[in-house]
Design a protein around this motif. Sequence first.
Motif, PDB file in Angstrom:
ATOM      1  N   ALA A 183       0.972  -1.216  -0.147  1.00 27.84           N
ATOM      2  CA  ALA A 183      -0.380  -0.326   0.332  1.00 27.84           C
ATOM      3  C   ALA A 183       1.092   1.423  -0.069  1.00 27.84           C
ATOM      4  N   GLU A 225      -3.402   2.465   1.176  1.00 28.19           N
ATOM      5  CA  GLU A 225      -4.436   2.682   0.084  1.00 28.19           C
ATOM      6  C   GLU A 225      -3.584   2.543  -1.255  1.00 28.19           C
ATOM      7  N   ARG A 251      -2.942   4.950  -4.478  1.00 26.92           N
ATOM      8  CA  ARG A 251      -3.580   5.789  -5.216  1.00 26.92           C
ATOM      9  C   ARG A 251      -4.028   5.467  -6.284  1.00 26.92           C
ATOM     10  N   TYR A 255     -12.886   7.278  -4.438  1.00 26.98           N
ATOM     11  CA  TYR A 255     -12.126   6.265  -3.562  1.00 26.98           C
ATOM     12  C   TYR A 255     -13.290   4.873  -3.591  1.00 26.98           C
ATOM     13  N   THR A 304     -13.559   1.359  -1.442  1.00 26.61           N
ATOM     14  CA  THR A 304     -13.000   1.027  -0.739  1.00 26.61           C
ATOM     15  C   THR A 304     -13.911  -0.196  -0.164  1.00 26.61           C
ATOM     16  N   SER A 332      -8.688   5.815  -6.590  1.00 20.27           N
ATOM     17  CA  SER A 332      -7.774   5.304  -4.926  1.00 20.27           C
ATOM     18  C   SER A 332      -8.666   3.997  -4.664  1.00 20.27           C
ATOM     19  N   ARG A 375      -8.743   1.474  -2.030  1.00 18.73           N
ATOM     20  CA  ARG A 375      -8.643   1.132  -0.201  1.00 18.73           C
ATOM     21  C   ARG A 375      -8.946   0.043   0.331  1.00 18.73           C
TER      22      ARG A 375
END
Length: 454
Positions: free
Chosen positions: A76, A261, A263, A271, A273, A314, A316
């Motif tokens: 990450a 995360e 990027r 984002y 998730t 990104s 996450r």
Amino acid sequence: MYRLISFVLLAALSSHLSAQEPEKILASVFDEALSDRKAWNHLEFLCKKAGGRLPGSSASLKAVWYTRKALLDAGADTVWLQEVNVPHWERGYESCSVRSSVCGDTILSVSALGLSEGTDLKGITSGIIEVHSFEELRDLGRERIQGRIVFFNRPADNKIINTFSGYGGAVNQRISGPSEAAAFGATAVIVRSATQALDDFPHTGVTRYAAGIKKIPALAVSTLGAELLSRWLKRDSSLTVNLVSVCRNFPDTVSYNVIGEIRGYLKPDEYITVGGHLDSWDITEGAHDDAGGCVQAIEVIRIYRKLGIRPKRSIRAVMFMNEEISSTGGMTYADKALKKGEVHYAALESDRGVLSPRGFGFDASGQRLEKLKSLSKYFLPYNIRDFDAGGGGSDIAPLKALGALQIGYIPDIQRYFDYHHSANDTFEQVNFRELQLGSAAIASLIYLIDLFDY
Ligand SMILES: [Zn+2]
């Protein structure tokens, strides 16, 4: 300048990867997931070295630090801890002895419900009355209930194919039963475990006391124990039960969400998730619920890095804290995102066990749902076919207010409640291939949604 050059190089590399046929990318994702053992080691640590990860416990903090490092090792770009307020409840000695002049004496397998009030070491000794619904409780009234223990014994309906619905049909006894019974003067509550299985594992879970009603001790009993107690009560309605449960509530404490995360190269401020919850009940290793879901989220990061997949947005991986008691991890994550003005494109949760993958549920409708369902064609080689409406998870639910598409990972759920919230949810109950087929399916779906902007 260096940053600019590396950005251009990365963008070129990413667009090269994106230009490859998705089928080839997915094949490489599944190959990687099925041939690397790191996920297995992570699961073993969370189950065997950390163990029951009640929010605020030392076990849960061990899991926090371990997964932080696992996310860094996975590659990450950034890993951080996010402070979360959590309740602090601890189990103590607990027992349930039954004494009958007709049937004899026996001991039942019990487990205090999360947040339950405790007893002293002598416990509560009284008569017991069996009910199957809150209506039955009201019909009996204070006259029959006052001073007795209430035994809720409505089973999860085994005829319902969706085991989550079967569970849902029984679990109100656990969640609201104690206050419903206390309103009529009950001294304590025993609840039949909310599971389709017939075995001797008590299945715990949170209970919620209603405001203004006396908080009475509440315990789950194994389904075999419930059947035995019910049989004995038919022969001897005046038998007595001694319940001991030295559990305690303490002031709230602090724990953490763990976030890693990657990027995005094109839309880094949007984002996606992907997560599971790191906490579990204390009486279990919490392998299926939900160490496996966390491990699958870490795998998304690792697989992307290993294969050089650069997402546009990104990504996450989030290990949420305190899903089991009051979901403050999910609420804190969304709250922070809202305050920062973050754009959340989609969120996926794996919290239905790490069993063989079947598909995904989407909280979408109309054209968007049709586009998402059309992705199922890429998963046919892996026997993953169920793409339909409906899905999400309690940790990602608060992100809906930020516009994030809600996605639930759906494995085969027939055996899930055999493990759920019980000592039966161990590392040994997980199959490596099933865990990793899930990791690969999740990584693949995120890749396709990001690629096609679905
Ligand atoms: Zn869970």
